[in-house]
Every structure is written in C-alpha cells, then in structure tokens.
Design an enzyme around this catalytic site. Structure first.
Site, short mmCIF file in Angstrom:
data_model
loop_
_atom_site.label_atom_id
_atom_site.label_comp_id
_atom_site.label_asym_id
_atom_site.label_seq_id
_atom_site.Cartn_x
_atom_site.Cartn_y
_atom_site.Cartn_z
N LYS A 173 47.70 33.83 38.07
CA LYS A 173 48.80 34.45 37.49
C LYS A 173 48.97 35.94 38.22
O LYS A 173 48.02 36.58 37.82
CB LYS A 173 48.55 34.49 36.11
N GLY A 226 41.80 43.96 36.67
CA GLY A 226 42.81 44.61 35.91
C GLY A 226 42.10 45.69 35.15
O GLY A 226 41.03 46.16 35.43
N THR A 230 41.86 45.03 28.99
CA THR A 230 42.02 43.57 29.15
C THR A 230 40.59 43.03 29.34
O THR A 230 40.61 41.84 28.97
CB THR A 230 42.98 43.38 30.30
N GLU A 248 36.87 42.57 37.49
CA GLU A 248 36.95 44.11 38.49
C GLU A 248 38.09 44.77 37.50
O GLU A 248 39.04 44.47 37.30
CB GLU A 248 37.52 43.51 39.45
N CYS A 282 42.39 51.13 42.27
CA CYS A 282 41.05 51.30 41.64
C CYS A 282 40.07 52.31 41.97
O CYS A 282 39.14 52.87 41.30
CB CYS A 282 40.51 50.15 41.29
N GLU A 385 40.91 56.85 32.59
CA GLU A 385 41.79 56.61 33.97
C GLU A 385 43.14 56.60 33.81
O GLU A 385 43.73 56.13 32.96
CB GLU A 385 41.46 55.07 34.45
#
Ligand code: NAD
Length: 491
Positions: A173, A226, A230, A248, A282, A385
């Site tokens: 997805k 992500g 989450t 990750e 990231c 972040e």
C-alpha cells in the site's frame, strides 16, 4: 483525469465499493487524478490473490524470480523519464531530483535484490562430532508493505524487491498522497510477466486500507516506513498476532560540524542534507551543531547559499526547491515556523510561505529554505520532527556537550559528523545513538549495509542481508551423527 486502479491478481481493478479520493498536485494545489479509497474487501481480495500465488512463487527457482525482477528493473530504467515526471508531479519534488535519485534508485533496488538472493546462504553449525545443525531459510508467506509519501517509488521498491526475491508474495500500500508511481509500477510488473497475485498493490488511506493489511490475520509479515506515531499504532495492532514487524520511522537527525572540518565541503553537503526534497527525507540533518569557533563563518556562508536556492515549478529544470507534498504538511511546517518565533528563535532566512512562484504554481505549497538560530536544544522545534525545509543551528564547545545534544531527542535514525580528527570520528560514532553515522558525508548509501533506526526511529533493519533475513523464517535442522558402530567394535 487519470483514475488510478488497484493491482490485484494481475489485473488493474477499481475498488469494490467504487470510491475514489482526489489526488492533488502540490505545486498547484489542484486535483489532477483520482486514487482508489480501498477498504477491507479490496485488501481481502488482494490477500487471497497473494496466498494463491505463494506456493508456485515460493517454490520457483531463485533464478526465475531473479529474472523477472531484473526485467522489472529494466522496464523502470526504460521508463525513467515518464516515472520521474510522474513522481515530480505527484510529490512536488524537482524533476531533476526524481530523475537522478528516486527512479534510478527504484531500479537499483530491484536489481540489487534480484541478484542478492542468488548469493544468499544460511549457516551451518557442527556440534562437536555429534551433530550438524543447518539453518533452513524459507519465505514467510504474504507480506504487507506500507510506505510513505516522501520518496514513493524509492521506498516502495526497497520493500517489494526483497520480499519477492526471497519468495514471499505481497500486498503493498503506497501513501494515498503519492500513489502515481506505484500505479505505473503495477503496469510495468504486468508487462514484465510477473505471475498474477505475486504482487498486489491496494491504494487508499492508512485508516482503511492500511489498517486492513496490518490487522489481517493471514498477513504475517509487516514492513512499514512512515511516522513514529503510526509505527506505534501498527506495533499495537500486530502484537497480538505475533507478526514479524519492521518499523522504519521518523528522525530528528544531528549534523555535527567541528572547527577542523573544511567548510568548502561541509557547506554544499549540509545544504543538501538540510533542504534536498524540501527537507522531507527521514535522514535530513535538521539539527545542525557547529563548534563555536566557526559558527559565525558557517552561518554567513550557509545562509547565503540557502537564500540562493532556486524555489520554483518542480517541472522546471532549474528548480532546486519544489513544493511540499501536501497541504497538511505545508500547514504543519508553517505552524512550526510560528512556534520557532514563540520559542524565541531568530529566523535568518526563509520563514515565509508561498514565495513568488508564479504562473501555474501560484497556489502551490512552497516554503523557502529556513535557517533558525537561538533556540534551546530542549525547545519543541529542536525536539520534534518537522519534515520540511527548516533547520536549526546551535553552537557547541565540547565533544561531551555535542554528544548530549545529539542523543537528546527520542529519535535515533541518522547522524552526520564532520571532522578531520580520525580518533574523534571513531569515538563519536560509537557514542552517538543512531542507526547510521556518516563521517564527512551524508546519504552516501550502499544497499548492502543495515539500515534503520534506534529508539523512536524504529525497530528492525532493512538493507542487504538484513532484508533477506527479515523476509525469511530461519528454522534449525539438527542431524544427529551416531558414533560409528564399526569403529566402536574395532577399539
Ligand atoms: P504516515 O505514518 O502518516 O504514513 C505512512 C504510511 O502508513 C502511509 O501509506 C499511510 O497511509 C499508512 N498508514 C497511516 N496510518 C496507518 C494505520 N493506522 N495502519 C496502517 N497504515 C497506516 O507517514 P507519512 O506522513 O506518509 O511519512 C512521513 C514520515 O515517514 C516521517 O515521519 C518520516 O521520517 C518517515 N520516514 C521514515 C523513513 C525511514 O526509513 N526511517 C523513510 C521515509 C520516511
């Protein structure tokens, strides 16, 4: 307007319920295609397809799987320009970056794992003269692969390639914000002759399609990239099923510059680590720490270069800074710029939204590269972040102080360290809590090395052998070696 379709059992199909969401072009703020708003029924069909493809795919010779994945790599390369343009439109990133980084890397991911699996071997342990143990590594079944919007095809292919190369089948997805290149990839997989059901791509939101994958009892392996929040939710959902999960997650990465580092090299690389992809990587070095002796010179040169970056239409060849990928991300970054002022920060450049990018981009999500000083390391801007073209610069006086700063967030994904002192480099690399430490470089990637984060930046590793191990189940087989009866009677 293009209607993106799901890729299930080798066919391009609309979602069962017929629902679609608008897909926005971030450089213009206008919808330009539609993405399926898939639900658990679509995921169920995709899982069933992946399950029925598993026996043949997992028992096919590795060389056959390798051949097909190499064919996908070739097709990505042949379609480089089309894919780069699609990625640029979908994400707002400069087409130059999509052409030089995202799409070539997607092809490399397929190529790398298509060949890596041919060299993958497992261990054997001789137990004195009594037994031999060997490790049997078999694919695990149906893998769920979920990826974010910042490097869409790059990160999605980084999961698909090792999952398939090791003999798993998959339900993937992509982010609902950037679905286009995954859609184009599904067409290329059909063209390559990938057997039906080996890879299924279901589009839709995290809350519906994503949650249906992570919560599916017959998807036993989950590879997720992500946000940290989450990731925590996915961990919670997967734990009762005892799924094998790799997460990750986010980062707040330090870029540490000692006075003995040559600024000639530090400045251009730090500009990239701060602002490439509008700071939406990231691994971006969003917290810069500079030894006090060179802080003034560093800031003068760095800010001058940041101001000169060309912000513009992502499809223009000269553009160095495109648009942020979504309205939500644009609003989030702007809210942090306001917070920086409330927290007492000084904005040396940037800080404002929608610089004069005219024409078709007048309503796009552009923010100028922004450099902020004067914030405590404990401020929210320095702790959370932001994921945008925003960096803070903080002086330091000693190694101990900068190690405490570097380690002083919940994250631990990547760090850069600039010094000519080799002993110091090794010393700090050992002390900084980070999945990757780059010394005198940034984002120099080798696909064989372990990649992932410590602390709130994730669990598990991707890359090279780590990925091949993740997607296989190790089983130990112990063969007893009875003493030789003939030898016994002779003695
Ligand atoms: P996100 O967590 O919002 O979404 C990532 C993916 O998860 C999307 O496909 C989304 O639809 C899906 N999702 C959302 N909720 C879900 C749920 N409850 N169940 C299952 N799936 C769900 O992240 P994002 O905003 O798309 O991406 C930005 C984040 O990704 C940043 O934090 C960034 O640091 C991180 N990131 C990490 C790495 C890494 O390698 N560590 C790489 C790139 C991006």
């Amino acid at each position: 307007m293009t209607r993106i379709l799901n890729y299930i059992k080798g066919e391009m199909v609309p979602p069962e319920a017929g629902a679609f969401l608008p897909n926005i072009e971030p450089a213009t703020g206008a919808p330009y295609s539609e993405v399926p708003d898939s639900d658990s029924e679509d995921v169920e069909r995709a899982v069933a397809a992946a399950e029925s493809a598993f026996p043949a795919w997992s028992s096919a010779p590795a060389s056959e799987r390798s051949r097909l994945l190499l064919r996908v790599a070739e097709l990505i390369e042949q379609n480089l320009e089309r894919l780069a343009r699609a990625e640029s439109i979908d994400t707002g990133k400069p087409i130059r970056l999509a052409r030089s980084l995202d799409i070539p890397r997607a092809a490399s991911n397929f190529r790398f794992f298509a060949t890596a699996t041919l060299h993958f071997a497992s261990e054997s342990h001789a137990t004195d003269l009594r037994a031999i143990n060997y490790t049997l590594r078999r694919p695990r079944g149906v893998a769920g692969l979920i990826s974010p919007w910042n490097l869409p095809l790059y990160l999605m292919s980084w999961k698909i390639a090792p999952a398939l190369a090791t003999g798993n089948t998959a339900v993937a997805k992509p982010s609902e914000i950037t679905p286009m290149t995954a859609y184009l990839l599904s067409e290329l997989c059909r063209e390559a002759g990938l057997p039906a059901g080996v890879l299924n791509i279901v589009h839709g939101t995290g809350a519906k399609a994503g949650a249906a994958i992570t919560g599916h009892p017959r998807v036993g392996t989950i590879s997720f990239t992500g946000g940290t929040k989450t990731g925590a939710e996915i961990g919670r959902v997967c734990a009762p099923f005892f799924k094998k999960v790799a997460l990750e997650l986010g980062g707040k990465n330090p870029n540490i510059i000692f006075a003995d580092a040559g600024l000639e090299e530090v400045i251009p690389v730090s500009i990239r680590s701060s602002f490439d992809n509008q700071g939406q990587i990231c691994l971006s070095g969003s917290r810069i720490f500079v030894e006090r002796a060179i802080q003034k010179e560093f800031l003068e040169r760095f800010v001058e270069r940041a101001k000169s970056l060309v912000v513009g239409d992502p499809l223009e060849e000269s553009t160095e800074q495109g648009a942020l990928t979504s309205k939500a991300q644009f609003d989030k970054v702007l809210s942090y710029l306001q917070l920086a002022q409330r927290e007492g920060g000084r904005i040396l450049c940037g800080g404002e939204a929608r610089p004069a990018v005219g024409g078709r981009c007048a309503r796009g999500y552009f923010i100028r590269p922004t450099v902020i000083t004067g914030l405590p390391v404990s401020s929210r801007v320095n702790q959370e972040e932001i994921f945008g073209p925003v960096v803070t610069v903080t002086p330091f006086d000693s190694e101990d102080e900068v190690v405490a700063y570097a380690n002083g967030t919940p994250y631990g994904l990547a760090a850069s360290l600039w010094t000519q002192n080799l002993s110091r480099a090794h010393r700090l690399a050992e002390r900084i809590q980070s999945g990757t430490v780059w010394i005198n470089c940034w984002m120099l990637r080798d696909l064989r090395v372990p990649f992932g984060g410590m602390k709130s930046s994730g669990v598990g590793r991707e890359g090279g052998l780590e990925a091949l191990r993740f997607f296989t189940e190790p089983r130990n087989v112990c063969i007893h070696l009875p003493a030789n009866p003939a030898a016994g009677s002779a003695s």
